[in-house]
Design a protein around this motif. Structure first.
Motif, PDB file in Angstrom:
ATOM      1  N   PHE A 332      -3.225   1.372 -13.282  1.00 19.00           N
ATOM      2  CA  PHE A 332      -2.391   0.849 -12.203  1.00 19.00           C
ATOM      3  C   PHE A 332      -3.081   0.995 -10.847  1.00 19.00           C
ATOM      4  O   PHE A 332      -2.492   0.680  -9.821  1.00 19.00           O
ATOM      5  CB  PHE A 332      -1.054   1.589 -12.156  1.00 19.00           C
ATOM      6  N   ILE A 336      -1.264  -1.319  -8.059  1.00 15.32           N
ATOM      7  CA  ILE A 336      -0.511  -0.770  -6.927  1.00 15.32           C
ATOM      8  C   ILE A 336      -1.485  -0.380  -5.807  1.00 15.32           C
ATOM      9  O   ILE A 336      -1.569  -1.041  -4.787  1.00 15.32           O
ATOM     10  CB  ILE A 336       0.332   0.439  -7.361  1.00 15.32           C
ATOM     11  N   VAL A 383       7.209  -3.985 -10.623  1.00 16.21           N
ATOM     12  CA  VAL A 383       5.767  -4.176 -10.788  1.00 16.21           C
ATOM     13  C   VAL A 383       5.462  -5.647 -11.034  1.00 16.21           C
ATOM     14  O   VAL A 383       4.536  -6.217 -10.443  1.00 16.21           O
ATOM     15  CB  VAL A 383       5.231  -3.305 -11.943  1.00 16.21           C
TER      16      VAL A 383
END
Length: 486
Positions: A332, A336, A383
């Motif tokens: 991630f 992110i 997400v």
């Protein structure tokens, strides 16, 4: 003993209490042998007068040293340096005396490992054409902070804030299984997933848990330096194969396999690092067949899978693996932001169980709060929405950046518009010294890489995703001036 008082300095402006300053200095004098074991020390009244402090301060310092075992008191006789410290009074050394600053240099030998002495990429303020980092300003921080706060303040805190499974949060593994099955065509369950701190930790675990020194592995000649570092540090034998416009040269892999056993092949099947090219479908099929035929592990790095602009990304090798040869790794950090160290390994249950046992040695468990917060982000679609939004923005920035490269720097660079990823693999005129160019650009306020760590002469990765269109224009202007003034 009175001259000893001249060695003790008290700084009443220091934040450290005076009695602790005194006890620390007396302790150091004992360690140096200036106060040998069994030595009677000055009375608290005498030392207080000599160093100009209150007697109660000396009493507290002596009491502290007695509690720690440096001093001992004999009724009617006074206070002494503990007799059991006699051996410290006359240290014996089997090597020449070496004077070092212990805060800067170790007194013991540190093995030099050149492969580990590579520069660490960092996000720094100001203009930059980085390695291909996401724009943290786009990250769904409000949603993430709410999810994190929920984890901290609700539910059974004994279990939430205590020890958890070595494999990682079950809730995250459940949500990841759903997400990966839907977006990657995988057929996983939570037991097929191990949560790690990122792709680097995932690959390091693979090397430590599944390879031995006598093993032979294959990496791409131009590739992720961190993977090379982990492999070289472990002492395994490494062969390198080329990457062309269609990805890893699978024919070279086959020829190496025919010469002897191969334990593992590292592959970035989508958006190869650093070149951004994808592995062509026929090579994917052949690579899977070779893994099955020769019995080697395929470590598939899911680098920048989420960001593909031309069409739907090719599905991972793991989705077509029918022999249990693939360990799939994702993170991630690009989804992110790099600061959120959260990645995953996907593979057969017995392999994941084995890797989880090794994970305990270096990291008992991950960040349970972050993992559960990320699970909530996946479950409620935050997400997924962030990815849709950021992909549109990154596509726009790619187009703007490639347009600027073409119109402003056409005489200096060559490149192919990438189908995906967050950087452009850029070739510079061989007459250009990239080290000098990066230094000049830095002096003008622009950070770019000289490309040395990438292993391909006259090439560098120029990241576009973490800069706005205005910042990209300013960066190109500076780079153009730097190229003209070199």
């Amino acid at each position: 003993m009175q001259t000893l008082a001249s060695l003790i300095k008290v700084n009443k402006e220091d934040k450290l209490p005076v009695y602790l300053q005194l006890s620390a200095q007396l302790m150091e004098l004992i360690k140096q042998g200036i106060l040998p074991g069994g030595t009677k020390v000055l009375s608290s009244r005498t030392l207080a007068a000599l160093v100009h402090v209150n007697r109660s301060t000396i009493v507290k310092a002596y009491a502290e040293l007695e509690i720690q075992g440096w001093f001992e008191t004999h009724s009617g006789k006074g206070t002494f340096v503990s007799s059991h410290i006699q051996e410290l009074s006359k240290p014996k050394k089997n090597r020449p005396e070496i004077f070092v600053n212990p805060l800067k240099h170790a007194g013991f030998k540190i093995p030099r490992m050149p492969i580990l002495e590579k520069p660490v990429l960092a996000s720094i303020p100001g203009l930059h054409l980085d390695d291909g980092f996401p724009d943290a300003r786009l990250a769904p921080l409000t949603e993430l902070s709410r999810a994190y706060r929920t984890q901290l303040l609700t539910g059974n805190l004994y279990s939430k804030l205590g020890y958890s499974e070595t494999k990682g949060s079950l809730r995250l593994r459940e949500q990841l299984s759903i997400y990966l099955n839907a977006t990657r065509g995988l057929k996983t369950n939570p037991e097929n997933i191990l949560i790690v701190r990122g792709a680097m930790m995932g690959f390091y675990l693979m090397v430590q848990a599944l390879l031995k020194v006598s093993d032979h592995i294959i990496l791409s000649r131009s590739g992720w330096i961190a993977a090379r570092m982990a492999a070289e540090q472990s002492g395994v034998r490494i062969s390198y194969v080329d990457v062309d416009e269609y990805g890893l040269d699978v024919d070279q892999i086959e020829r190496i396999c025919e010469q002897g056993p191969i334990r593992m092949v590292y592959v970035t099947s989508h958006h190869h690092y650093p070149t951004t090219v994808a592995l062509r479908p026929d090579r994917r099929i052949k690579l899977l067949r070779l893994a099955e035929k020769f019995g080697f592990i395929l470590f598939e790095d899911d680098y920048d899978y989420e960001f593909h602009y031309a069409n739907q990304p090719l599905l991972p090798l793991a989705g077509a693996d029918h022999s249990g040869m693939v360990i799939y790794c994702g993170s991630f950090s690009k989804t992110i932001a790099p600061a959120f160290r959260l990645g995953y390994l996907v593979g057969p249950e017995d392999a994941i169980e084995h890797l989880a046992r090794y994970r305990r040695i270096i990291d008992r468990q991950g960040d349970a709060m972050l993992e559960n917060a990320m699970a909530e982000m996946l479950e409620f679609g935050f997400v997924q929405r962030h990815l849709r939004k950021s992909m549109n923005i990154y596509r726009q920035r790619r187009d703007i950046f490639c347009g600027l490269l073409n119109s402003e720097l056409n005489d200096y660079v060559k490149f192919r518009v990438p189908d995906g990823g967050l950087a452009v693999w850029t070739g510079f005129d061989p007459e250009i010294d990239l080290t000098k160019l990066s230094t000049i650009a830095a002096s003008k306020g622009l950070k770019i890489s000289d490309g040395k760590y990438l292993g391909v002469d006259h090439f560098s990765r120029l990241g576009f995703a973490s800069s706005t269109p205005d910042e990209l224009q300013k960066s190109i202007d500076i780079l153009k001036k730097a190229l003209r003034s070199r």
